[in-house]
Design a protein around this motif. Structure first.
Motif, PDB file in Angstrom:
ATOM      1  N   HIS A 273     -16.714  -6.057   4.208  1.00 20.44           N
ATOM      2  CA  HIS A 273     -15.313  -6.719   4.422  1.00 20.44           C
ATOM      3  C   HIS A 273     -15.117  -7.772   5.565  1.00 20.44           C
ATOM      4  CE1 HIS A 273     -13.495  -3.006   1.993  1.00 20.44           C
ATOM      5  NE2 HIS A 273     -14.021  -4.122   1.125  1.00 20.44           N
ATOM      6  N   ALA A 274     -15.929  -7.107   6.710  1.00 22.07           N
ATOM      7  CA  ALA A 274     -15.886  -8.124   7.692  1.00 22.07           C
ATOM      8  C   ALA A 274     -16.609  -9.504   7.469  1.00 22.07           C
ATOM      9  CB  ALA A 274     -16.646  -7.584   9.109  1.00 22.07           C
ATOM     10  N   LEU A 275     -17.520  -9.486   6.500  1.00 22.28           N
ATOM     11  CA  LEU A 275     -18.330 -10.844   6.077  1.00 22.28           C
ATOM     12  C   LEU A 275     -17.298 -11.675   5.398  1.00 22.28           C
ATOM     13  CD1 LEU A 275     -21.223 -11.331   6.579  1.00 22.28           C
ATOM     14  CD2 LEU A 275     -21.526 -10.682   3.901  1.00 22.28           C
TER      15      LEU A 275
ATOM     16  N   ASP B  45      -8.055  -9.783  -5.412  1.00 25.19           N
ATOM     17  CA  ASP B  45      -8.796  -8.641  -5.351  1.00 25.19           C
ATOM     18  C   ASP B  45      -8.057  -7.789  -4.446  1.00 25.19           C
ATOM     19  OD1 ASP B  45     -11.073  -9.686  -6.444  1.00 25.19           O
ATOM     20  OD2 ASP B  45     -11.888 -10.148  -4.633  1.00 25.19           O
ATOM     21  N   ASN B  46      -7.342  -8.100  -3.377  1.00 29.46           N
ATOM     22  CA  ASN B  46      -6.906  -7.038  -2.544  1.00 29.46           C
ATOM     23  C   ASN B  46      -5.761  -6.144  -3.472  1.00 29.46           C
ATOM     24  OD1 ASN B  46      -8.070  -7.408  -0.075  1.00 29.46           O
ATOM     25  ND2 ASN B  46      -6.556  -8.908   0.463  1.00 29.46           N
ATOM     26  N   VAL B  47      -4.887  -7.078  -4.235  1.00 27.04           N
ATOM     27  CA  VAL B  47      -3.828  -6.599  -5.168  1.00 27.04           C
ATOM     28  C   VAL B  47      -4.227  -5.610  -6.066  1.00 27.04           C
ATOM     29  CG1 VAL B  47      -1.714  -6.993  -6.382  1.00 27.04           C
ATOM     30  CG2 VAL B  47      -2.232  -8.359  -4.634  1.00 27.04           C
ATOM     31  N   ARG B  48      -5.488  -5.941  -6.735  1.00 27.35           N
ATOM     32  CA  ARG B  48      -6.014  -4.802  -7.485  1.00 27.35           C
ATOM     33  C   ARG B  48      -6.644  -3.587  -6.780  1.00 27.35           C
ATOM     34  NH1 ARG B  48     -10.611  -8.082  -9.502  1.00 27.35           N
ATOM     35  NH2 ARG B  48      -9.212  -8.890 -11.021  1.00 27.35           N
ATOM     36  N   ALA B  49      -7.130  -3.923  -5.647  1.00 27.02           N
ATOM     37  CA  ALA B  49      -7.555  -2.650  -4.849  1.00 27.02           C
ATOM     38  C   ALA B  49      -6.507  -1.748  -4.528  1.00 27.02           C
ATOM     39  CB  ALA B  49      -8.322  -3.144  -3.713  1.00 27.02           C
ATOM     40  N   VAL B  50      -5.275  -2.371  -4.143  1.00 29.80           N
ATOM     41  CA  VAL B  50      -4.120  -1.457  -3.955  1.00 29.80           C
ATOM     42  C   VAL B  50      -3.714  -0.842  -5.024  1.00 29.80           C
ATOM     43  CG1 VAL B  50      -1.739  -1.641  -3.134  1.00 29.80           C
ATOM     44  CG2 VAL B  50      -3.189  -3.110  -2.276  1.00 29.80           C
ATOM     45  N   ALA B  51      -3.656  -1.646  -6.526  1.00 26.40           N
ATOM     46  CA  ALA B  51      -3.085  -0.856  -7.599  1.00 26.40           C
ATOM     47  C   ALA B  51      -4.111   0.098  -8.010  1.00 26.40           C
ATOM     48  CB  ALA B  51      -2.651  -2.060  -8.504  1.00 26.40           C
TER      49      ALA B  51
ATOM     50  N   ILE C  45      -6.517   2.881   1.735  1.00 18.83           N
ATOM     51  CA  ILE C  45      -6.501   1.809   1.010  1.00 18.83           C
ATOM     52  C   ILE C  45      -6.424   0.491   1.790  1.00 18.83           C
ATOM     53  CG2 ILE C  45      -5.275   0.327  -0.666  1.00 18.83           C
ATOM     54  CD1 ILE C  45      -3.985   2.721  -1.613  1.00 18.83           C
ATOM     55  N   GLU C  46      -5.932   0.716   3.052  1.00 20.39           N
ATOM     56  CA  GLU C  46      -5.973  -0.435   4.020  1.00 20.39           C
ATOM     57  C   GLU C  46      -7.258  -1.086   4.347  1.00 20.39           C
ATOM     58  OE1 GLU C  46      -2.122  -1.682   7.091  1.00 20.39           O
ATOM     59  OE2 GLU C  46      -2.059   0.195   6.051  1.00 20.39           O
ATOM     60  N   THR C  47      -8.132   0.081   4.791  1.00 27.01           N
ATOM     61  CA  THR C  47      -9.439  -0.305   5.073  1.00 27.01           C
ATOM     62  C   THR C  47     -10.099  -0.866   3.842  1.00 27.01           C
ATOM     63  OG1 THR C  47     -10.332   1.971   4.243  1.00 27.01           O
ATOM     64  CG2 THR C  47      -9.520   1.754   6.694  1.00 27.01           C
ATOM     65  N   GLU C  48      -9.729  -0.788   2.797  1.00 30.61           N
ATOM     66  CA  GLU C  48     -10.480  -1.404   1.596  1.00 30.61           C
ATOM     67  C   GLU C  48      -9.984  -2.978   1.441  1.00 30.61           C
ATOM     68  OE1 GLU C  48     -12.842  -0.480  -0.453  1.00 30.61           O
ATOM     69  OE2 GLU C  48     -12.773   1.231   0.940  1.00 30.61           O
ATOM     70  N   LEU C  49      -9.012  -3.403   2.227  1.00 28.21           N
ATOM     71  CA  LEU C  49      -8.490  -4.776   1.781  1.00 28.21           C
ATOM     72  C   LEU C  49      -9.218  -5.660   3.057  1.00 28.21           C
ATOM     73  CD1 LEU C  49      -4.568  -3.997   1.545  1.00 28.21           C
ATOM     74  CD2 LEU C  49      -6.218  -3.987  -0.064  1.00 28.21           C
ATOM     75  N   VAL C  50      -9.072  -6.752   2.520  1.00 29.27           N
ATOM     76  CA  VAL C  50      -9.588  -8.153   3.495  1.00 29.27           C
ATOM     77  C   VAL C  50      -8.363  -8.798   3.782  1.00 29.27           C
ATOM     78  CG1 VAL C  50     -11.172  -9.815   3.499  1.00 29.27           C
ATOM     79  CG2 VAL C  50     -11.846  -7.876   2.170  1.00 29.27           C
TER      80      VAL C  50
ATOM     81  N   VAL D 101       0.704  -1.449   0.052  1.00 29.57           N
ATOM     82  CA  VAL D 101       0.018   0.010  -0.066  1.00 29.57           C
ATOM     83  C   VAL D 101       1.135   1.289  -0.090  1.00 29.57           C
ATOM     84  CG1 VAL D 101      -2.150  -1.109   0.926  1.00 29.57           C
ATOM     85  CG2 VAL D 101      -0.036   0.003   2.627  1.00 29.57           C
ATOM     86  N   ARG D 102       2.165   1.139   0.280  1.00 33.16           N
ATOM     87  CA  ARG D 102       2.979   2.228   0.255  1.00 33.16           C
ATOM     88  C   ARG D 102       3.681   2.547  -1.023  1.00 33.16           C
ATOM     89  NH1 ARG D 102       1.701   0.880   4.885  1.00 33.16           N
ATOM     90  NH2 ARG D 102       1.394   2.498   6.645  1.00 33.16           N
ATOM     91  N   MET D 103       3.586   1.618  -1.952  1.00 35.54           N
ATOM     92  CA  MET D 103       4.267   1.583  -3.175  1.00 35.54           C
ATOM     93  C   MET D 103       3.473   2.308  -4.294  1.00 35.54           C
ATOM     94  SD  MET D 103       5.723  -2.277  -3.541  1.00 35.54           S
ATOM     95  CE  MET D 103       6.731  -3.174  -2.467  1.00 35.54           C
ATOM     96  N   GLY D 104       3.880   2.864  -5.305  1.00 36.03           N
ATOM     97  CA  GLY D 104       3.576   3.329  -6.544  1.00 36.03           C
ATOM     98  C   GLY D 104       3.264   2.105  -7.393  1.00 36.03           C
ATOM     99  N   THR D 105       2.578   2.339  -8.730  1.00 32.59           N
ATOM    100  CA  THR D 105       2.189   1.010  -9.357  1.00 32.59           C
ATOM    101  C   THR D 105       3.239   0.661  -9.993  1.00 32.59           C
ATOM    102  OG1 THR D 105       1.552   2.866 -11.300  1.00 32.59           O
ATOM    103  CG2 THR D 105      -0.355   1.891  -9.944  1.00 32.59           C
ATOM    104  N   GLY D 106       4.234   1.266 -10.435  1.00 30.80           N
ATOM    105  CA  GLY D 106       5.373   0.819 -10.957  1.00 30.80           C
ATOM    106  C   GLY D 106       6.256  -0.426  -9.809  1.00 30.80           C
ATOM    107  N   GLU D 107       6.245   0.266  -8.619  1.00 31.37           N
ATOM    108  CA  GLU D 107       6.712  -0.495  -7.891  1.00 31.37           C
ATOM    109  C   GLU D 107       6.124  -1.793  -7.290  1.00 31.37           C
ATOM    110  OE1 GLU D 107       8.762   1.896  -4.077  1.00 31.37           O
ATOM    111  OE2 GLU D 107       7.366   3.170  -5.095  1.00 31.37           O
ATOM    112  N   ILE D 108       4.616  -1.669  -7.477  1.00 27.73           N
ATOM    113  CA  ILE D 108       3.890  -2.805  -7.126  1.00 27.73           C
ATOM    114  C   ILE D 108       4.185  -4.000  -8.265  1.00 27.73           C
ATOM    115  CG2 ILE D 108       1.420  -3.819  -7.064  1.00 27.73           C
ATOM    116  CD1 ILE D 108       0.760  -1.248  -6.049  1.00 27.73           C
TER     117      ILE D 108
END
Lengths: 92, 357
Positions: B296-298, B332-338, B350-355, B38-45
């Motif tokens: 997300h909790a679900l 899903d998570n990696v996509r959400a981060v990117a 972003i971190e709140t969007e991750l499961v 979550v701290r990287m740019g898209t290139g770094e990801i």
């Protein structure tokens, strides 16, 4: 269904014609020992089937697992070695 | 329909498949990796992915795409590769269970195609969004993507398991102009088919019973999600149209009553057998009114539940299904981060969007 006890009676008294009371062992000691080893090996083989499959799966994913997989796979073989002890105790 | 592909005579090779799955599962990204991502740019990801599980896909697609698209297509392709591997390994009954479950990607592909056709996205765009892990062959999928109208697509799918449902929903679609009835029909066809031809719970062997347990839970969770969405947006939609049969949590009547009263709905879930697992999430929902957090909790609860089952019955189909869920979640998570990084969200958001389990 054949009653297991009758079955055993047939096997055990294989050659006796009449129901005689005898103290003869059911089979020669060497044969009994051989049977022991055979059954133990069968059991070990069955156990190794599953472990071997899992070990091959693990090795396919990660080569470093080869050593560990091999050891785990042959562990049930110790049962056969224990059964081999019976041969020395009884048959020799 | 008799759905035994692997041949019923063949024995299942649980040990082999589960050992491989366990190894792949261990290679999934963990919480630490996500913290880094979550701290990287898209290139770094992209570079991070190149050094991980996704190396082959990143290299294969690197010349054609870049940035977030590259990441997304690599994720999809990697997902398809792993799930096809599962089918390649499995024999007998185990194959049958996995194949049934992976039809969820047929459902996904049909929905992708319908959305693409509906929005005139073009065949290329549709094809690169496919996840080719289901039962449909490439010809059918490619043909589907080249169609121009939704009715034509429905006609093409007539002979598949989605055919009847889609045809029935087509009228609704033409009346309202919305895709929702069609997508819903696809979901329902998938869940109705998933236990088709399996023995009933009373007569099933242990393996089938466990599989059914897992499916029931997933259907229940899906129903909870739909019910809450309906309760939230309400808007005069017919709850029965969204109800998926086969769960134990709601009956259709109960659902009809409960969607009109969120408090009662939450109370109903709390008193069910899932209440304990979901209690934190439910508290949050009652307080914060945030549906996304609850969903997300679900998802997290479903992952944990699948894991518990997998630990309890290690030599069964459950570890495989639990891996399928976890892998999907990772993608899903990696996509959400990117996507999040591309849109310039900050890491905490972003971190709140991750499961993450």
């Amino acid at each position: 269904m054949i009653d297991p006890t009758t079955l055993f009676a047939v096997v055990l008294q294989n050659n006796s014609t009449a129901p005689v009371v005898t103290s003869d062992p059911a089979m020669p000691a060497a044969a009994a020992a051989a049977l022991t080893v055979g059954l133990a090996a069968l059991g070990a083989g069955y156990a190794e089937r599953g472990i071997g499959a899992a070990a091959v799966g693990a090795v396919a994913e990660d080569d470093d697992m080869f050593g560990r997989g091999l050891i785990l796979t042959v562990l049930p073989e110790t049962q056969v070695i224990l059964a081999l002890v019976v041969v020395f105790l009884v048959a020799l | 329909m008799s759905a035994l592909y692997g041949g019923s005579g063949e024995a299942s090779n649980y040990e082999y498949v589960i050992a491989r799955v366990a190894s792949r599962r261990a290679a999934l990204f963990d919480a630490d990796d996500y913290r880094k991502l979550v701290r990287m740019g898209t290139g770094e990801i992209a570079r991070f992915m190149e050094e991980s599980e996704y190396e082959a896909e990143m290299n294969a697609l690197g010349a054609r795409y870049s940035g977030v698209d590259l990441i997304e297509y690599a994720l999809n392709r990697n997902l398809a590769k792993h799930f096809n591997d599962l089918l390649r390994w499995a024999d007998g009954r185990l194959y049958d269970y996995i194949a049934r479950y992976l039809r969820k990607f047929d459902a996904w592909n049909v929905k992708t195609a319908l959305r693409g056709i509906y929005s005139d996205a073009g065949a290329d765009a549709i094809q690169s969004d496919y996840i080719r892990a289901g039962e449909f062959d490439d010809d059918l999928l490619d043909q589907l993507s080249t169609l121009d109208t939704v009715p034509a697509a429905v006609e093409l799918l007539e002979s598949t398991m989605f055919g009847d449902g889609l045809e029935a929903a087509l009228e609704d679609h033409e009346e309202t102009g919305l895709l929702v009835p069609l997508e819903n029909a696809v979901d329902r066809a998938f869940f109705e088919d998933i236990d088709e031809g399996l023995p009933s719970r009373e007569r099933a062997g242990r393996a089938t019973e466990l599989y059914l347990d897992f499916i029931t839970t997933e259907i229940d969770f899906r129903n909870v999600r739909n019910a809450l969405r309906l309760a939230r947006s309400g808007a005069g939609m017919d709850p029965a149209a969204y109800y998926i049969d086969g769960g134990t949590l709601f009956s259709p009547d109960e659902l009809n009553q409960l969607v009109n009263n969120t408090d009662q709905l939450i109370e109903h879930i709390r008193e069910s057998s899932y209440g304990e697992d979901l209690s934190d999430a439910l508290d949050e929902l009652a307080d914060a009114d945030s549906l996304i957090d609850f969903e997300h909790a679900l998802d997290t609860a479903l992952l944990e539940f699948a894991d518990t089952l997998a630990n309890r019955y290690p030599v069964s189909v459950l570890p495989v299904l639990s891996y399928v869920l976890a892998k999907e979640r990772e993608v899903d998570n990696v996509r959400a981060v990117a996507r999040g990084r591309e849109a310039g969200l900050d890491p905490d958001e972003i971190e709140t969007e991750l499961v993450i389990q």
